[in-house]
Design an enzyme around this catalytic site. Sequence first.
Site, PDB file in Angstrom:
ATOM      1  N   GLY A  31     -52.423 -35.671 -37.287  1.00 45.01           N
ATOM      2  CA  GLY A  31     -51.672 -36.216 -36.163  1.00 45.01           C
ATOM      3  C   GLY A  31     -50.223 -36.490 -36.502  1.00 45.01           C
ATOM      4  N   HIS A  37     -46.174 -28.897 -37.372  1.00 46.46           N
ATOM      5  CA  HIS A  37     -47.492 -28.765 -36.732  1.00 46.46           C
ATOM      6  C   HIS A  37     -47.411 -27.901 -35.473  1.00 46.46           C
ATOM      7  CE1 HIS A  37     -47.932 -32.932 -38.590  1.00 46.46           C
ATOM      8  NE2 HIS A  37     -48.932 -32.270 -39.141  1.00 46.46           N
ATOM      9  N   SER A 187     -42.297 -33.312 -42.377  1.00 45.42           N
ATOM     10  CA  SER A 187     -43.476 -34.044 -42.842  1.00 45.42           C
ATOM     11  C   SER A 187     -43.583 -35.328 -42.042  1.00 45.42           C
ATOM     12  CB  SER A 187     -43.300 -34.383 -44.330  1.00 45.42           C
ATOM     13  OG  SER A 187     -44.205 -35.404 -44.707  1.00 45.42           O
TER      14      SER A 187
END
Length: 289
Positions: A31, A37, A187
Amino acid sequence: MKIIASAQEMQEFSIASKQAGKTIAFVPTMGNLHEGHISLAKQAKETADIAVVSIYVNPAQFGPNEDFDTYPRTPDADIKKLQSLGIDIVFLPAKPELYPFGNEEYTQVICPRLDTMLCSISRPHFFTGVATVVTKLLNIVQPTKAIFGEKDFQQLLVIKRVCKELFMPVEIIGHPIVRESSGLAMSSRNNYLTDDEKCTAANLFKVLTQAKQDIEAKPAKLSDANYPSSLEEHARIALVEHGFKVDYFEILNAETLTKDINDSSRSLVIAAACYLNKTRLIDNVYIEL
Ligand code: PAF
């Protein structure tokens, strides 16, 4: 987009979809989704009929004094982002389902040798925790392909090795590191950095890039066994001068993660981890010779 919380429902959905001839691409995440992502999720969407993204902060990969409790959790914002990308399924497993016998007693997947080096030295629990949860997630989601970021190069190798050794019918795909314009690798832990620290953190990629350029300029020098260690030492000094505390900076054979490198090695990785105050950063650059 459907949100599935039950492992059984997720597994039944995947089995039925595959029986209907559909392919599934899967992106496991913890998440707090950032551009890194998002780019994995986009690749999943492009490469299969059904794209599944999981969100699960896995307790087994955090050590007792690490940031499990404070790890950024932003499920509502994450779900909105995934919805806007057209992701088909968000798998949000409930913790007791993934660890039905609790935190103390669970079957572990251990990947020998690869889990005794680099990040494992300061985080000895980490790769067993990752290999265990990824095995669970792959068994539940049963994807055709699973996509992982190359920022954690060691993690990618561990997962490839586990899937190969356990004969898991899934293709593991590495996705190139997504960077901020400064070069800093994306990150979730970058959230811990102040603006000043973010500027300093960008030097990690600069030092990695310098070492890569040195090797690419004169690959023949790799036949001198002392050359990689002198480059490593030079880089460690540069990182300390920038204000980092170096955990490791290693030039390795990218296939085996060993020091078995010379001018005929086909691919190398320069992997680094360092602390900027309390935040631990990892990054790497890949070299094709
Ligand atoms: O890379 C991560 O975000 C995690 O280690 C993973 C692969 C989702 C397992 O928890």
